[in-house]
Design a protein around this motif. Structure first.
Motif, PDB file in Angstrom:
ATOM      1  N   MET A   1      62.441  52.593  31.374  1.00 19.54           N
ATOM      2  CA  MET A   1      62.301  51.183  31.094  1.00 19.54           C
ATOM      3  C   MET A   1      60.815  50.829  31.023  1.00 19.54           C
ATOM      4  SD  MET A   1      63.990  48.058  33.103  1.00 19.54           S
ATOM      5  CE  MET A   1      63.393  46.429  32.925  1.00 19.54           C
ATOM      6  N   LEU A   2      60.441  50.018  30.060  1.00 19.05           N
ATOM      7  CA  LEU A   2      59.064  49.594  29.842  1.00 19.05           C
ATOM      8  C   LEU A   2      58.863  48.200  30.420  1.00 19.05           C
ATOM      9  CD1 LEU A   2      56.356  50.284  28.407  1.00 19.05           C
ATOM     10  CD2 LEU A   2      57.254  49.025  26.443  1.00 19.05           C
ATOM     11  N   ALA A   3      57.791  48.036  31.198  1.00 24.38           N
ATOM     12  CA  ALA A   3      57.460  46.736  31.789  1.00 24.38           C
ATOM     13  C   ALA A   3      55.978  46.469  31.590  1.00 24.38           C
ATOM     14  CB  ALA A   3      57.803  46.717  33.272  1.00 24.38           C
ATOM     15  N   ILE A   4      55.638  45.223  31.253  1.00 19.37           N
ATOM     16  CA  ILE A   4      54.254  44.804  31.063  1.00 19.37           C
ATOM     17  C   ILE A   4      53.905  43.816  32.163  1.00 19.37           C
ATOM     18  CG2 ILE A   4      52.600  43.704  29.498  1.00 19.37           C
ATOM     19  CD1 ILE A   4      53.837  46.325  28.409  1.00 19.37           C
ATOM     20  N   GLY A   5      52.724  43.975  32.751  1.00 18.21           N
ATOM     21  CA  GLY A   5      52.317  43.052  33.787  1.00 18.21           C
ATOM     22  C   GLY A   5      50.875  43.255  34.193  1.00 18.21           C
ATOM     23  N   PRO A   6      50.417  42.417  35.113  1.00 18.32           N
ATOM     24  CA  PRO A   6      49.031  42.521  35.567  1.00 18.32           C
ATOM     25  C   PRO A   6      48.788  43.825  36.329  1.00 18.32           C
ATOM     26  CG  PRO A   6      50.182  40.730  36.708  1.00 18.32           C
ATOM     27  CD  PRO A   6      51.150  41.342  35.744  1.00 18.32           C
ATOM     28  N   LEU A   7      47.541  44.223  36.361  1.00 17.85           N
ATOM     29  CA  LEU A   7      47.153  45.383  37.150  1.00 17.85           C
ATOM     30  C   LEU A   7      46.984  44.966  38.603  1.00 17.85           C
ATOM     31  CD1 LEU A   7      44.497  46.948  34.755  1.00 17.85           C
ATOM     32  CD2 LEU A   7      46.882  47.626  35.050  1.00 17.85           C
ATOM     33  N   ALA A   8      47.268  45.891  39.498  1.00 23.62           N
ATOM     34  CA  ALA A   8      47.118  45.660  40.938  1.00 23.62           C
ATOM     35  C   ALA A   8      46.053  46.608  41.474  1.00 23.62           C
ATOM     36  CB  ALA A   8      48.453  45.905  41.633  1.00 23.62           C
ATOM     37  N   PRO A   9      45.477  46.295  42.628  1.00 27.30           N
ATOM     38  CA  PRO A   9      44.460  47.187  43.198  1.00 27.30           C
ATOM     39  C   PRO A   9      44.900  48.652  43.268  1.00 27.30           C
ATOM     40  CG  PRO A   9      44.477  45.131  44.399  1.00 27.30           C
ATOM     41  CD  PRO A   9      45.644  45.073  43.436  1.00 27.30           C
ATOM     42  N   ALA A  10      46.162  48.905  43.520  1.00 24.56           N
ATOM     43  CA  ALA A  10      46.656  50.281  43.612  1.00 24.56           C
ATOM     44  C   ALA A  10      46.647  51.012  42.265  1.00 24.56           C
ATOM     45  CB  ALA A  10      48.076  50.279  44.187  1.00 24.56           C
ATOM     46  N   GLU A  41      35.852  42.770  37.403  1.00 23.85           N
ATOM     47  CA  GLU A  41      36.156  41.626  36.526  1.00 23.85           C
ATOM     48  C   GLU A  41      37.664  41.459  36.334  1.00 23.85           C
ATOM     49  OE1 GLU A  41      34.349  39.278  35.071  1.00 23.85           O
ATOM     50  OE2 GLU A  41      32.297  39.995  35.150  1.00 23.85           O
ATOM     51  N   PHE A  42      38.374  42.559  36.131  1.00 19.87           N
ATOM     52  CA  PHE A  42      39.820  42.473  35.907  1.00 19.87           C
ATOM     53  C   PHE A  42      40.552  41.995  37.157  1.00 19.87           C
ATOM     54  CE2 PHE A  42      39.008  46.010  32.681  1.00 19.87           C
ATOM     55  CZ  PHE A  42      38.754  45.099  31.674  1.00 19.87           C
ATOM     56  N   MET A  43      40.095  42.438  38.300  1.00 20.44           N
ATOM     57  CA  MET A  43      40.738  42.005  39.547  1.00 20.44           C
ATOM     58  C   MET A  43      40.442  40.522  39.809  1.00 20.44           C
ATOM     59  SD  MET A  43      42.623  44.414  40.778  1.00 20.44           S
ATOM     60  CE  MET A  43      43.080  44.558  39.045  1.00 20.44           C
ATOM     61  N   ILE A  62      47.119  50.335  28.784  1.00 20.53           N
ATOM     62  CA  ILE A  62      46.298  49.226  29.267  1.00 20.53           C
ATOM     63  C   ILE A  62      45.768  48.432  28.088  1.00 20.53           C
ATOM     64  CG2 ILE A  62      45.590  50.265  31.455  1.00 20.53           C
ATOM     65  CD1 ILE A  62      42.939  51.111  30.002  1.00 20.53           C
ATOM     66  N   THR A  63      45.493  47.174  28.350  1.00 12.81           N
ATOM     67  CA  THR A  63      44.778  46.348  27.395  1.00 12.81           C
ATOM     68  C   THR A  63      43.833  45.430  28.154  1.00 12.81           C
ATOM     69  OG1 THR A  63      44.969  44.885  25.476  1.00 12.81           O
ATOM     70  CG2 THR A  63      46.530  44.506  27.263  1.00 12.81           C
ATOM     71  N   HIS A  64      42.680  45.177  27.546  1.00 14.52           N
ATOM     72  CA  HIS A  64      41.657  44.288  28.099  1.00 14.52           C
ATOM     73  C   HIS A  64      41.383  43.202  27.068  1.00 14.52           C
ATOM     74  CE1 HIS A  64      40.181  48.338  29.889  1.00 14.52           C
ATOM     75  NE2 HIS A  64      41.144  47.829  30.646  1.00 14.52           N
ATOM     76  N   PHE A  65      41.214  41.973  27.510  1.00 18.76           N
ATOM     77  CA  PHE A  65      41.081  40.872  26.567  1.00 18.76           C
ATOM     78  C   PHE A  65      40.393  39.685  27.223  1.00 18.76           C
ATOM     79  CE2 PHE A  65      45.084  40.832  28.755  1.00 18.76           C
ATOM     80  CZ  PHE A  65      45.311  39.518  29.111  1.00 18.76           C
ATOM     81  N   PHE A  66      39.949  38.752  26.381  1.00 21.57           N
ATOM     82  CA  PHE A  66      39.350  37.520  26.886  1.00 21.57           C
ATOM     83  C   PHE A  66      39.449  36.422  25.842  1.00 21.57           C
ATOM     84  CE2 PHE A  66      35.954  40.145  25.135  1.00 21.57           C
ATOM     85  CZ  PHE A  66      35.279  39.275  24.283  1.00 21.57           C
ATOM     86  N   ARG A  67      39.384  35.205  26.325  1.00 25.78           N
ATOM     87  CA  ARG A  67      39.408  34.007  25.474  1.00 25.78           C
ATOM     88  C   ARG A  67      37.976  33.556  25.256  1.00 25.78           C
ATOM     89  NH1 ARG A  67      42.493  28.930  27.850  1.00 25.78           N
ATOM     90  NH2 ARG A  67      40.622  28.777  29.092  1.00 25.78           N
ATOM     91  N   HIS A  68      37.705  33.068  24.038  1.00 20.54           N
ATOM     92  CA  HIS A  68      36.380  32.509  23.776  1.00 20.54           C
ATOM     93  C   HIS A  68      36.483  31.361  22.770  1.00 20.54           C
ATOM     94  CE1 HIS A  68      35.635  34.366  19.779  1.00 20.54           C
ATOM     95  NE2 HIS A  68      36.292  35.399  20.254  1.00 20.54           N
TER      96      HIS A  68
END
Length: 145
Positions: A1-10, A41-43, A62-68
């Motif tokens: 099963m595929l799940a998308i979500g925020p990264l955690a410290p672990a 920055e991500f945390m 993983i993906t990294h992104f920002f609003r501008h």
């Protein structure tokens, strides 16, 4: 099963393995400090944001992104990095990560999501051509430091 979500410290070690794979794909070598700064920055999840794709509980993308701001309309969202582990490709992780960033941006009033890739990145472009429009822009860079 595929799940998308925020990264955690672990997730730090798995995230770094994937990000190093992304950096190596583009034939770059970055110092340890870059990975440390990005992770911090991500945390914080303030200026730079990250999401992970988990396949059967294992971080495989993983993906990294920002609003501008945009001079000609509402804010836009830039998807800066997207990488999936080679063993997990074909399971929809890349598509799901792009969709999740789009949802994130839409919820914050962004008018557009965009990203760049190298012209010869055929594997990624096969997906990108299905989920977005290539408007034919050419990128120019000036190194400042």
């Amino acid at each position: 099963m595929l799940a998308i979500g925020p990264l955690a410290p672990a997730d730090r070690a798995d995230w770094e393995r994937l990000f190093r794979g992304y950096i190596a794909f583009y034939e770059r070598d970055e110092p340890r400090a870059m990975y440390d700064r990005a992770w911090t920055e991500f945390m914080a999840d303030d200026r730079l944001h990250a999401l992970g794709a988990r396949l059967d509980g294992k971080l495989v993308g993983i993906t990294h992104f920002f609003r501008h701001p945009s001079t000609s309309g509402p804010d836009v969202c830039y998807l800066q990095d997207l990488f999936t582990d080679a063993t997990a490709r074909g399971h929809g992780a890349g598509r799901a990560l792009i969709a999740a960033v789009g949802d994130w941006a839409r919820e914050r009033g962004c008018g557009r999501l965009y990203w760049l890739t190298q012209e010869g990145n055929a594997t990624a472009r096969a997906l990108y051509d299905k989920v977005a429009v290539n408007r034919g822009f050419i990128r120019y860079d000036v190194v400042l430091g």
